[in-house]
Design a protein around this motif. Sequence first.
Motif, PDB file in Angstrom:
ATOM      1  N   GLY A 155       7.418   1.229   4.321  1.00  0.00           N
ATOM      2  CA  GLY A 155       7.994   1.600   3.043  1.00  0.00           C
ATOM      3  C   GLY A 155       7.652   0.628   1.937  1.00  0.00           C
ATOM      4  O   GLY A 155       7.104  -0.455   2.168  1.00  0.00           O
ATOM      5  N   PHE A 156       7.981   1.024   0.721  1.00  0.00           N
ATOM      6  CA  PHE A 156       7.703   0.192  -0.452  1.00  0.00           C
ATOM      7  C   PHE A 156       8.916  -0.625  -0.873  1.00  0.00           C
ATOM      8  O   PHE A 156       8.790  -1.724  -1.386  1.00  0.00           O
ATOM      9  CB  PHE A 156       7.240   1.083  -1.606  1.00  0.00           C
ATOM     10  CG  PHE A 156       6.889   0.325  -2.851  1.00  0.00           C
ATOM     11  CD1 PHE A 156       5.726  -0.433  -2.918  1.00  0.00           C
ATOM     12  CD2 PHE A 156       7.724   0.356  -3.963  1.00  0.00           C
ATOM     13  CE1 PHE A 156       5.404  -1.152  -4.066  1.00  0.00           C
ATOM     14  CE2 PHE A 156       7.408  -0.343  -5.115  1.00  0.00           C
ATOM     15  CZ  PHE A 156       6.242  -1.106  -5.165  1.00  0.00           C
ATOM     16  N   HIS A 191       0.800  -1.221   0.000  1.00  0.00           N
ATOM     17  CA  HIS A 191       0.000   0.000   0.000  1.00  0.00           C
ATOM     18  C   HIS A 191       0.838   1.278   0.000  1.00  0.00           C
ATOM     19  O   HIS A 191       0.294   2.375  -0.166  1.00  0.00           O
ATOM     20  CB  HIS A 191      -0.947   0.021   1.204  1.00  0.00           C
ATOM     21  CG  HIS A 191      -0.240   0.224   2.514  1.00  0.00           C
ATOM     22  ND1 HIS A 191       0.454  -0.790   3.161  1.00  0.00           N
ATOM     23  CD2 HIS A 191      -0.099   1.336   3.288  1.00  0.00           C
ATOM     24  CE1 HIS A 191       0.969  -0.322   4.280  1.00  0.00           C
ATOM     25  NE2 HIS A 191       0.654   0.954   4.383  1.00  0.00           N
ATOM     26  N   TRP A 192       2.167   1.156   0.184  1.00  0.00           N
ATOM     27  CA  TRP A 192       3.013   2.344   0.148  1.00  0.00           C
ATOM     28  C   TRP A 192       3.291   2.817  -1.280  1.00  0.00           C
ATOM     29  O   TRP A 192       3.838   3.907  -1.487  1.00  0.00           O
ATOM     30  CB  TRP A 192       4.338   2.098   0.876  1.00  0.00           C
ATOM     31  CG  TRP A 192       4.195   2.132   2.364  1.00  0.00           C
ATOM     32  CD1 TRP A 192       4.144   1.069   3.214  1.00  0.00           C
ATOM     33  CD2 TRP A 192       4.059   3.296   3.178  1.00  0.00           C
ATOM     34  NE1 TRP A 192       3.985   1.492   4.512  1.00  0.00           N
ATOM     35  CE2 TRP A 192       3.935   2.866   4.520  1.00  0.00           C
ATOM     36  CE3 TRP A 192       4.020   4.663   2.915  1.00  0.00           C
ATOM     37  CZ2 TRP A 192       3.788   3.747   5.572  1.00  0.00           C
ATOM     38  CZ3 TRP A 192       3.877   5.553   3.971  1.00  0.00           C
ATOM     39  CH2 TRP A 192       3.759   5.094   5.281  1.00  0.00           C
ATOM     40  N   MET A 230      11.550   4.382   0.380  1.00  0.00           N
ATOM     41  CA  MET A 230      12.319   3.421   1.161  1.00  0.00           C
ATOM     42  C   MET A 230      11.752   3.307   2.568  1.00  0.00           C
ATOM     43  O   MET A 230      11.261   4.284   3.128  1.00  0.00           O
ATOM     44  CB  MET A 230      13.784   3.855   1.275  1.00  0.00           C
ATOM     45  CG  MET A 230      14.605   3.710   0.024  1.00  0.00           C
ATOM     46  SD  MET A 230      16.350   4.066   0.334  1.00  0.00           S
ATOM     47  CE  MET A 230      16.291   5.809   0.772  1.00  0.00           C
ATOM     48  N   GLY A 231      11.876   2.108   3.140  1.00  0.00           N
ATOM     49  CA  GLY A 231      11.484   1.887   4.520  1.00  0.00           C
ATOM     50  C   GLY A 231      12.306   0.768   5.126  1.00  0.00           C
ATOM     51  O   GLY A 231      13.020   0.047   4.417  1.00  0.00           O
ATOM     52  N   GLY A 256      16.760  -0.764  -2.453  1.00  0.00           N
ATOM     53  CA  GLY A 256      15.809  -0.490  -3.515  1.00  0.00           C
ATOM     54  C   GLY A 256      14.977  -1.694  -3.915  1.00  0.00           C
ATOM     55  O   GLY A 256      14.219  -1.627  -4.889  1.00  0.00           O
ATOM     56  N   GLU A 257      15.088  -2.803  -3.160  1.00  0.00           N
ATOM     57  CA  GLU A 257      14.349  -4.014  -3.513  1.00  0.00           C
ATOM     58  C   GLU A 257      12.912  -3.914  -3.017  1.00  0.00           C
ATOM     59  O   GLU A 257      12.651  -3.551  -1.858  1.00  0.00           O
ATOM     60  CB  GLU A 257      15.019  -5.246  -2.923  1.00  0.00           C
ATOM     61  CG  GLU A 257      14.428  -6.552  -3.442  1.00  0.00           C
ATOM     62  CD  GLU A 257      15.278  -7.760  -3.056  1.00  0.00           C
ATOM     63  OE1 GLU A 257      15.410  -8.681  -3.889  1.00  0.00           O
ATOM     64  OE2 GLU A 257      15.816  -7.776  -1.927  1.00  0.00           O
ATOM     65  N   VAL A 258      11.979  -4.224  -3.904  1.00  0.00           N
ATOM     66  CA  VAL A 258      10.557  -4.118  -3.592  1.00  0.00           C
ATOM     67  C   VAL A 258      10.161  -5.193  -2.579  1.00  0.00           C
ATOM     68  O   VAL A 258      10.464  -6.380  -2.781  1.00  0.00           O
ATOM     69  CB  VAL A 258       9.722  -4.263  -4.871  1.00  0.00           C
ATOM     70  CG1 VAL A 258       8.222  -4.256  -4.553  1.00  0.00           C
ATOM     71  CG2 VAL A 258      10.066  -3.144  -5.865  1.00  0.00           C
ATOM     72  N   PHE A 259       9.519  -4.787  -1.507  1.00  0.00           N
ATOM     73  CA  PHE A 259       9.056  -5.759  -0.513  1.00  0.00           C
ATOM     74  C   PHE A 259       8.044  -6.709  -1.166  1.00  0.00           C
ATOM     75  O   PHE A 259       7.080  -6.285  -1.784  1.00  0.00           O
ATOM     76  CB  PHE A 259       8.421  -5.047   0.682  1.00  0.00           C
ATOM     77  CG  PHE A 259       9.405  -4.305   1.540  1.00  0.00           C
ATOM     78  CD1 PHE A 259      10.403  -4.996   2.226  1.00  0.00           C
ATOM     79  CD2 PHE A 259       9.352  -2.923   1.664  1.00  0.00           C
ATOM     80  CE1 PHE A 259      11.321  -4.326   3.027  1.00  0.00           C
ATOM     81  CE2 PHE A 259      10.258  -2.240   2.459  1.00  0.00           C
ATOM     82  CZ  PHE A 259      11.255  -2.938   3.144  1.00  0.00           C
TER      83      PHE A 259
END
Length: 564
Positions: free
Chosen positions: A503-504, A299-300, A496-497, A509-512
């Motif tokens: 975060g997304f 949802h980020w 970022m998170g 920079g890797e997408v969760f």
Amino acid sequence: MKVDYDYIVIGSGFGGSVMTCRLVEKGYKVCLLERGRQWKMHEFPRRPHEVRKNMFWDPQDRKFGLMEIRDTPDSDAMTLTASGLGGGSLIYANVLYKMPPEFFVNWPGGISRELLDPYYEKVLKMMEAQPYPFETHSYYKNTPKTALFKKLSEEMPMHPEARERHKFTLPPLAVRFEGDFPGHQTLNSHGALQSRCNKCGDCDIGCNIHAKNSLDLNYLYRARNLKNNPHPADVRTHAEVIRIEKREDHYAVTYVIPEFPMQENVFTAKKVILAAGSLGSTSLLLRMKKQGYLPKLNHWLGKKWSGNGDLISWIFNTKQNVDATNGPVITGSIEYSFRNYDDGYPHGMYLQEAGYPLGFAWFLSGRIPQLSGILGLLKLASHQLKKHFFKILKINGRDQINMGDEFARTIDRAEFTKRCLILLGMGRDKPDGEIQLRDDNQAIIRWKIDKSQPHFDRLREEMRKIADMVDGVYVENPLTHLNKVISVHPLGGCPMGNSAEDGFVNTMGEVFGYEGLHVIDGSILPTSTGANPSLTIAAMAEYIASRIPQKKNAQQKTEESQVN
């Protein structure tokens, strides 16, 4: 399954170019996809028909040019982004500023100014950046707007809400000043041919003599021409990505040639790096989530958008000669450090003088003729009629034979172009915007200026102060009266998170939720940078690239060659 590449990089701006170069150096097989074209020396549009055809990117209306301007009626933001090999470096104003340490507050993963400092330096070296040689070179010292801006900054009173007195700086510029004369062509440290800056002011519409150290002339040039490299970068322009699919242990990337959108091409790779910028990367991922190709995106996605506090204004009829067509677009900057917002969010801002292309001054002179030019034209015509009648009547006249001065008087003096100071402001606005999709899958920005009002109020106050100092007429971008700003530094959308909870993407920079899918561009920055963001985006990419290991078989080949 055998894949086509180790990595596919989408977008060639400050994230994509850095990653392409460093991955190639580490021995990976990399394909770079860029929706725009490659702009070689003297190919940027200048003639009126070329500008109409090739300046703007609007594929729906068969325009495939250099820059894209997007506006949403119900948003307070309009954006300007680039299209072409080198991304935003083709049309930005060359400024490479480090982000102040205090602005890193609440960034995830311990990312700080101290951590990024060596990567900042790495980018500056790769792009051969240096301050404008205003104080050291006679040719560049003759830049009136720089001299005036420096003088104004020294005489301006300190803002009452500032933590300390503002200061004037000559920030690092990605511009080539080497050579024996303006336009002198030499090779840069990567082997690309460039010219010495001739102060034409064309930086923001593409430098036709390649005096601008754009990414295609350093990072990408190195990635394509690295010696003893088994896999130089496979760079494909006119390649707009329309789909990213997760397939078991790899990804499939589908792209089209924008001019022929019905013909799809598919490449596969173990990993994908999305680097199409705040709007490009975010909108593509939003479509992939909506269409079910990447359903686990969290949802980020789309959140924490900001325009980096961009604001433009003009000061007309200054008492001093500004001559904004003389020099690179930006040469100097005034740095401010302010008290925080009421909620503790750190605030600072930057004011920069701006130039514009010499050709634009001629355009304005033609569109807004002045009395002096009209009178000069009438006088020239009357002299010609007088000479004609004298010839018929066989009267010997004593008028001057040399007509140079009379023709010169027909040309407008264009005092309004010489006495127009353009101010560019930026700084710490609130990252509280969101990128969403309309029903037709067009990306729109939901952002309101309200919560960032203290920033824009302070900017306007300082801009008006400068206008008073030069006895000029202060004019803001008319859209600001409709609460709309033009952002040339859009940031956020894939923030970022530390985890999927905040975060997304992570700090690599890797997408969760999607191993091997990365976003590395301005969209991952969780706040505005305050200063021009290009250097911070590139430094983040350098930091991420440094944590990617050398490809194993490439490492083995290197060791074997050293033994032999």
